[in-house]
Write a protein that holds these residues in place. Structure first.
Motif, PDB file in Angstrom:
ATOM      1  N   LEU A 248       0.809  -1.220   0.000  1.00 22.68           N
ATOM      2  CA  LEU A 248       0.000   0.000   0.000  1.00 22.68           C
ATOM      3  C   LEU A 248       0.843   1.270   0.000  1.00 22.68           C
ATOM      4  O   LEU A 248       0.309   2.365   0.174  1.00 22.68           O
ATOM      5  N   ALA A 249       2.147   1.131  -0.212  1.00 15.95           N
ATOM      6  CA  ALA A 249       2.994   2.323  -0.235  1.00 15.95           C
ATOM      7  C   ALA A 249       2.566   3.285  -1.333  1.00 15.95           C
ATOM      8  O   ALA A 249       2.555   4.507  -1.148  1.00 15.95           O
ATOM      9  N   TRP A 250       2.170   2.756  -2.486  1.00 13.99           N
ATOM     10  CA  TRP A 250       1.741   3.615  -3.593  1.00 13.99           C
ATOM     11  C   TRP A 250       0.507   4.417  -3.209  1.00 13.99           C
ATOM     12  O   TRP A 250       0.361   5.579  -3.613  1.00 13.99           O
ATOM     13  N   LEU A 251      -0.378   3.822  -2.430  1.00 15.94           N
ATOM     14  CA  LEU A 251      -1.621   4.481  -2.042  1.00 15.94           C
ATOM     15  C   LEU A 251      -1.378   5.530  -0.960  1.00 15.94           C
ATOM     16  O   LEU A 251      -2.029   6.575  -0.935  1.00 15.94           O
ATOM     17  N   ARG A 252      -0.427   5.250  -0.084  1.00 15.47           N
ATOM     18  CA  ARG A 252      -0.155   6.136   1.048  1.00 15.47           C
ATOM     19  C   ARG A 252       0.826   7.240   0.706  1.00 15.47           C
ATOM     20  O   ARG A 252       1.087   8.131   1.517  1.00 15.47           O
ATOM     21  N   GLY A 253       1.393   7.189  -0.509  1.00 11.92           N
ATOM     22  CA  GLY A 253       2.366   8.202  -0.899  1.00 11.92           C
ATOM     23  C   GLY A 253       3.696   8.039  -0.189  1.00 11.92           C
ATOM     24  O   GLY A 253       4.424   9.006   0.036  1.00 11.92           O
ATOM     25  N   THR A 254       4.034   6.784   0.152  1.00 12.18           N
ATOM     26  CA  THR A 254       5.288   6.492   0.839  1.00 12.18           C
ATOM     27  C   THR A 254       6.134   5.561  -0.021  1.00 12.18           C
ATOM     28  O   THR A 254       5.810   5.299  -1.175  1.00 12.18           O
ATOM     29  N   VAL A 255       7.218   5.063   0.540  1.00 19.97           N
ATOM     30  CA  VAL A 255       8.047   4.045  -0.115  1.00 19.97           C
ATOM     31  C   VAL A 255       8.241   2.902   0.866  1.00 19.97           C
ATOM     32  O   VAL A 255       8.112   3.091   2.085  1.00 19.97           O
ATOM     33  N   PRO A 256       8.527   1.682   0.387  1.00 17.75           N
ATOM     34  CA  PRO A 256       8.756   0.550   1.290  1.00 17.75           C
ATOM     35  C   PRO A 256       9.919   0.810   2.251  1.00 17.75           C
ATOM     36  O   PRO A 256      10.824   1.595   1.950  1.00 17.75           O
ATOM     37  N   PRO A 257       9.911   0.162   3.399  1.00 18.38           N
ATOM     38  CA  PRO A 257      10.930   0.417   4.436  1.00 18.38           C
ATOM     39  C   PRO A 257      12.367   0.235   3.969  1.00 18.38           C
ATOM     40  O   PRO A 257      13.261   0.881   4.513  1.00 18.38           O
ATOM     41  N   GLU A 258      12.596  -0.649   2.989  1.00 18.24           N
ATOM     42  CA  GLU A 258      13.986  -0.819   2.556  1.00 18.24           C
ATOM     43  C   GLU A 258      14.561   0.450   1.945  1.00 18.24           C
ATOM     44  O   GLU A 258      15.780   0.604   1.830  1.00 18.24           O
ATOM     45  N   TYR A 259      13.697   1.389   1.548  1.00 15.44           N
ATOM     46  CA  TYR A 259      14.154   2.637   0.944  1.00 15.44           C
ATOM     47  C   TYR A 259      14.129   3.810   1.915  1.00 15.44           C
ATOM     48  O   TYR A 259      14.365   4.948   1.528  1.00 15.44           O
TER      49      TYR A 259
END
Length: 260
Positions: A248-259
């Motif tokens: 859901l990173a795309w929906l939340r305007g975030t990036v996955p934790p590895e980044y």
């Protein structure tokens, strides 16, 4: 070292006459005082926002500058920035960007209170660290406890190695976040772990997973995480954290934790 300072000063003299240049920030080993005699000089060249936008439109964000050379191996490793870039970095930069400003030294500036802004960039808000640990533990448990075991049972060699790398990365990031340490980049993770408070048994299990990914080495590393940092989050909570942070990173305007 004197020859590094001389090369930096020569570079500043070359660029300070450009009306779009508002600062030069020395970073890396030269700024931190840990350079080798043949180290290059790393800088952020800070230009007006309009100039940054124009350079970005051409895909020009970094280059090597050969001006001011006077010792073997010398060159200026330039990364482009702008006042807006620096302000955004203080608010939401990833760890590698934040870490690049650790020990930074302002070599030239027309920006007021730039030192304070640099200090903010090189620091994660204190309240964020515990949430990071939880997120990385969820990552580790899904990659090690589900994806890697699924890969082994299905004979999927790619998924096995993919899951092992992500498990090792998440476990390392949990360790670093526990110590409030920034992740400088993948090539520094092994070194950084050795300077953290991670137990020796954790380091042994981590090395074993990296060397020989398998359900057994994954289980051993997850066990060390549990012993060291506790068993939460688990079950549905870990799964929900993983979905939130990755799918859901795309929906939340975030990036996955590895980044991060």
């Amino acid at each position: 070292m004197e020859h590094h300072d001389r090369a930096l000063a020569a570079y500043v003299d070359d660029v300070r006459g450009d009306e779009d240049v508002v600062a030069v920030i020395a970073v890396g080993s030269v700024a931190r005082g840990s350079a080798r005699p043949d180290s290059d000089v790393d800088v952020y060249l800070v230009v007006e926002d309009g100039r940054f936008t124009a350079e970005a439109s051409r895909g020009r964000f970094a280059w090597v500058d050969r001006r001011g050379l006077d010792y073997p191996g010398s060159y200026i490793d330039v990364k482009l920035a702008s006042p807006t870039y620096l302000t955004a970095a203080a608010e939401r930069a990833d760890d590698a960007t934040r870490a690049s400003f650790l020990g930074a030294r302002v070599a030239y500036t027309r920006i007021a209170r730039l030192d304070e802004l640099i200090t903010r960039i090189a620091d994660v808000p204190a309240g964020d660290w515990d949430g990071r640990v939880t997120s990385y533990l969820s990552q580790a448990r899904l990659y090690g406890g589900y994806f890697l075991r699924q890969a082994a049972s299905g004979g999927d060699e790619f998924l096995l190695r993919h899951a092992a790398v992500h498990l090792a990365h998440a476990a390392a990031r949990a360790a670093l976040a526990t110590d409030r340490m920034l992740m400088r980049g993948p090539k520094y993770i092994s070194e950084s772990l050795r300077t953290s408070s991670a137990p020796v048994s954790f380091l042994v299990a981590w090395d074993q997973l990296v060397a020989s990914p398998s359900p057994e080495s994954a289980a051993a590393l997850l066990h060390e995480l549990d012993v060291w940092l506790g068993t939460e989050p688990a079950g549905d909570k870990a799964l929900s954290d993983f979905i939130r942070d990755n799918e859901l990173a795309w929906l939340r305007g975030t990036v996955p934790p590895e980044y991060w």
